[in-house]
Design a protein around this motif. Sequence first.
Motif, PDB file in Angstrom:
ATOM      1  N   LEU A  55       0.865  -1.186   0.000  1.00 18.54           N
ATOM      2  CA  LEU A  55       0.000   0.000   0.000  1.00 18.54           C
ATOM      3  C   LEU A  55       0.893   1.225   0.000  1.00 18.54           C
ATOM      4  N   SER A  56       0.934   1.909  -1.138  1.00 19.41           N
ATOM      5  CA  SER A  56       1.764   3.096  -1.265  1.00 19.41           C
ATOM      6  C   SER A  56       1.143   4.038  -2.280  1.00 19.41           C
ATOM      7  N   ASN A  57       1.400   5.332  -2.099  1.00 15.49           N
ATOM      8  CA  ASN A  57       0.844   6.349  -2.987  1.00 15.49           C
ATOM      9  C   ASN A  57      -0.663   6.207  -3.154  1.00 15.49           C
ATOM     10  N   GLY A  58      -1.335   5.867  -2.043  1.00 14.07           N
ATOM     11  CA  GLY A  58      -2.787   5.819  -2.047  1.00 14.07           C
ATOM     12  C   GLY A  58      -3.386   4.664  -2.804  1.00 14.07           C
ATOM     13  N   ALA A  59      -2.639   3.582  -3.022  1.00 16.77           N
ATOM     14  CA  ALA A  59      -3.160   2.457  -3.798  1.00 16.77           C
ATOM     15  C   ALA A  59      -2.585   1.148  -3.277  1.00 16.77           C
ATOM     16  N   ILE A  60      -3.361   0.071  -3.454  1.00 16.46           N
ATOM     17  CA  ILE A  60      -2.859  -1.276  -3.221  1.00 16.46           C
ATOM     18  C   ILE A  60      -2.317  -1.798  -4.539  1.00 16.46           C
ATOM     19  N   HIS A  61      -1.042  -2.157  -4.533  1.00 11.77           N
ATOM     20  CA  HIS A  61      -0.385  -2.646  -5.733  1.00 11.77           C
ATOM     21  C   HIS A  61      -0.349  -4.172  -5.665  1.00 11.77           C
ATOM     22  N   LEU A  62      -0.968  -4.810  -6.635  1.00 15.91           N
ATOM     23  CA  LEU A  62      -1.126  -6.255  -6.622  1.00 15.91           C
ATOM     24  C   LEU A  62       0.055  -6.941  -7.294  1.00 15.91           C
ATOM     25  N   SER A  63       0.532  -7.998  -6.666  1.00 18.73           N
ATOM     26  CA  SER A  63       1.615  -8.784  -7.244  1.00 18.73           C
ATOM     27  C   SER A  63       1.031 -10.013  -7.942  1.00 18.73           C
ATOM     28  N   ASP A  64       1.897 -10.819  -8.503  1.00 14.89           N
ATOM     29  CA  ASP A  64       1.471 -12.076  -9.100  1.00 14.89           C
ATOM     30  C   ASP A  64       1.729 -13.248  -8.166  1.00 14.89           C
ATOM     31  N   ALA A  65       1.940 -12.954  -6.874  1.00 17.39           N
ATOM     32  CA  ALA A  65       2.132 -14.022  -5.895  1.00 17.39           C
ATOM     33  C   ALA A  65       0.851 -14.849  -5.781  1.00 17.39           C
ATOM     34  N   PRO A  66       0.953 -16.128  -5.461  1.00 17.21           N
ATOM     35  CA  PRO A  66      -0.241 -16.979  -5.395  1.00 17.21           C
ATOM     36  C   PRO A  66      -1.239 -16.532  -4.326  1.00 17.21           C
ATOM     37  N   GLY A  67      -2.523 -16.742  -4.612  1.00 17.72           N
ATOM     38  CA  GLY A  67      -3.575 -16.407  -3.655  1.00 17.72           C
ATOM     39  C   GLY A  67      -3.676 -14.917  -3.417  1.00 17.72           C
ATOM     40  N   LEU A  68      -3.886 -14.530  -2.160  1.00 14.78           N
ATOM     41  CA  LEU A  68      -3.955 -13.108  -1.830  1.00 14.78           C
ATOM     42  C   LEU A  68      -2.602 -12.428  -1.983  1.00 14.78           C
ATOM     43  N   GLY A  69      -1.528 -13.186  -1.804  1.00 17.33           N
ATOM     44  CA  GLY A  69      -0.191 -12.621  -1.951  1.00 17.33           C
ATOM     45  C   GLY A  69       0.278 -11.841  -0.743  1.00 17.33           C
ATOM     46  N   ILE A  70      -0.326 -12.089   0.422  1.00 16.00           N
ATOM     47  CA  ILE A  70       0.083 -11.399   1.645  1.00 16.00           C
ATOM     48  C   ILE A  70       0.281 -12.430   2.757  1.00 16.00           C
ATOM     49  N   SER A  71       0.942 -11.987   3.825  1.00 15.04           N
ATOM     50  CA  SER A  71       1.078 -12.806   5.026  1.00 15.04           C
ATOM     51  C   SER A  71       0.805 -11.919   6.232  1.00 15.04           C
ATOM     52  N   LEU A  72       0.405 -12.542   7.328  1.00 13.75           N
ATOM     53  CA  LEU A  72       0.065 -11.794   8.530  1.00 13.75           C
ATOM     54  C   LEU A  72       1.259 -11.685   9.475  1.00 13.75           C
ATOM     55  N   ASP A  73       1.382 -10.527  10.105  1.00 11.32           N
ATOM     56  CA  ASP A  73       2.330 -10.332  11.205  1.00 11.32           C
ATOM     57  C   ASP A  73       1.664 -10.886  12.461  1.00 11.32           C
ATOM     58  N   MET A  74       2.025 -12.100  12.848  1.00  7.32           N
ATOM     59  CA  MET A  74       1.326 -12.761  13.946  1.00  7.32           C
ATOM     60  C   MET A  74       1.593 -12.095  15.296  1.00  7.32           C
ATOM     61  N   ASP A  75       2.726 -11.421  15.450  1.00  8.55           N
ATOM     62  CA  ASP A  75       2.944 -10.655  16.685  1.00  8.55           C
ATOM     63  C   ASP A  75       1.916  -9.534  16.795  1.00  8.55           C
ATOM     64  N   ALA A  76       1.629  -8.871  15.676  1.00 14.89           N
ATOM     65  CA  ALA A  76       0.637  -7.801  15.669  1.00 14.89           C
ATOM     66  C   ALA A  76      -0.761  -8.368  15.895  1.00 14.89           C
ATOM     67  N   VAL A  77      -1.050  -9.513  15.291  1.00 22.38           N
ATOM     68  CA  VAL A  77      -2.355 -10.143  15.511  1.00 22.38           C
ATOM     69  C   VAL A  77      -2.583 -10.388  16.998  1.00 22.38           C
ATOM     70  N   GLU A  78      -1.568 -10.921  17.674  1.00 27.99           N
ATOM     71  CA  GLU A  78      -1.712 -11.207  19.107  1.00 27.99           C
ATOM     72  C   GLU A  78      -1.795  -9.926  19.920  1.00 27.99           C
ATOM     73  N   ARG A  79      -1.114  -8.884  19.475  1.00 32.03           N
ATOM     74  CA  ARG A  79      -1.130  -7.605  20.200  1.00 32.03           C
ATOM     75  C   ARG A  79      -2.533  -7.005  20.234  1.00 32.03           C
ATOM     76  N   TYR A  80      -3.281  -7.180  19.155  1.00 34.36           N
ATOM     77  CA  TYR A  80      -4.611  -6.569  19.053  1.00 34.36           C
ATOM     78  C   TYR A  80      -5.747  -7.586  19.274  1.00 34.36           C
ATOM     79  N   ARG A  81      -5.393  -8.781  19.628  1.00 39.10           N
ATOM     80  CA  ARG A  81      -6.404  -9.827  19.801  1.00 39.10           C
ATOM     81  C   ARG A  81      -7.230  -9.571  21.063  1.00 39.10           C
ATOM     82  N   ILE A  82      -8.560  -9.690  20.925  1.00 35.06           N
ATOM     83  CA  ILE A  82      -9.444  -9.529  22.073  1.00 35.06           C
ATOM     84  C   ILE A  82     -10.148 -10.829  22.446  1.00 35.06           C
ATOM     85  N   ARG A  83     -10.141 -11.806  21.546  1.00 33.40           N
ATOM     86  CA  ARG A  83     -10.655 -13.148  21.870  1.00 33.40           C
ATOM     87  C   ARG A  83     -10.266 -14.130  20.753  1.00 33.40           C
TER      88      ARG A  83
END
Length: 337
Positions: free
Chosen positions: A309-337
């Motif tokens: 996400l840069s210059n006000g746009a999501i730039h799509l790659s040709d990586a398989p599927g969604l092409g993203i991965s989650l920062d699991m430390d951040a997921v746990e930081r904001y997890r409420i249940r």
Amino acid sequence: MKITGFEYRTISIPFIPAIQEHSGMDYPTTLVWVHTDEGLTGLGESNSLNNDITDQADQISERYVGKNLWEIDLASESFVFQCAFYDLAGQALEVPAHKLIGEKYRDSVELAYWSPPMPAEATVAEAERAANMGFRVHKLKARKANIVETARLIKEACGPDFQIRVDPNTEFGDLDTGLRLAEELLPYNIEVYEDPIRFENLSWYRQMREKVEAPVARHLGAPPGILENILAGAVDAVNMGGNVAGLRKSAAVAEAADLPIWVQIFAFGSCVASTFAAHIACTLPNCTMPIDELPHIRVDDLSGGSMDLSNGAIHLSDAPGLGISLDMDAVERYRIR
């Protein structure tokens, strides 16, 4: 490839300070992992503000566990599972999700910035932030009491190329008020008026279109409503949502009338929902207006930089599927249940 199970984590990521201060919103979402017998995992995301998907975990498992992914009509599933299933299918076939949806018309999908109703000075500060981040359109939940002053100050601060998407949620009221405000807003870089006045008389929208220089749009759902507004001469553009099958039908109706569109599918999601929305939007030929997906108004998008996400746009790659991965430390930081 058979589905073997689901995993859920509900998170609540704060909005950036100005939006948190003036909206008072707490908008939790639930991340969904769909596991398979081939070791692949797909990502989805559910709106948990009013409907916690985890309350339906047993019914979801009963419906999907043991089912072969390739026997599911991916395009007709609800957004949350559709997202995960397209992610899985793309990984399995080693193609990006958009390749399974339709022809790609653009490599990047522009986003609109967004602000709730705020004092003019606070909105202008957000507009400057948006412009500095490369956004060219700022969607305002406009109110008639201060929209003209706000628009004037935004133009002074951000210049003639930064546009305002005026979305009063019909708060402008009647036709006369809508026309008066549009006249006052004429000098101030209005991209479009979205749902400016009440809906009970579509002739009001036709008359507004005839008398206002900027385009007039409505936030509409299924094809019949879109067609009704087109036949009534009520719209220059359409904001629409839905799943893959529904959006492609709705976009085709608008395209037949030579109308541009933008989409608002999830809005307040993390990188998961926002990226999938971009995969869909890039396959819609007339989706030429910045979309209303808003990962940038939270303090973290959970992508760890994997969503481009840069210059006000999501730039799509040709990586398989969604092409993203989650920062699991951040997921746990904001997890409420």
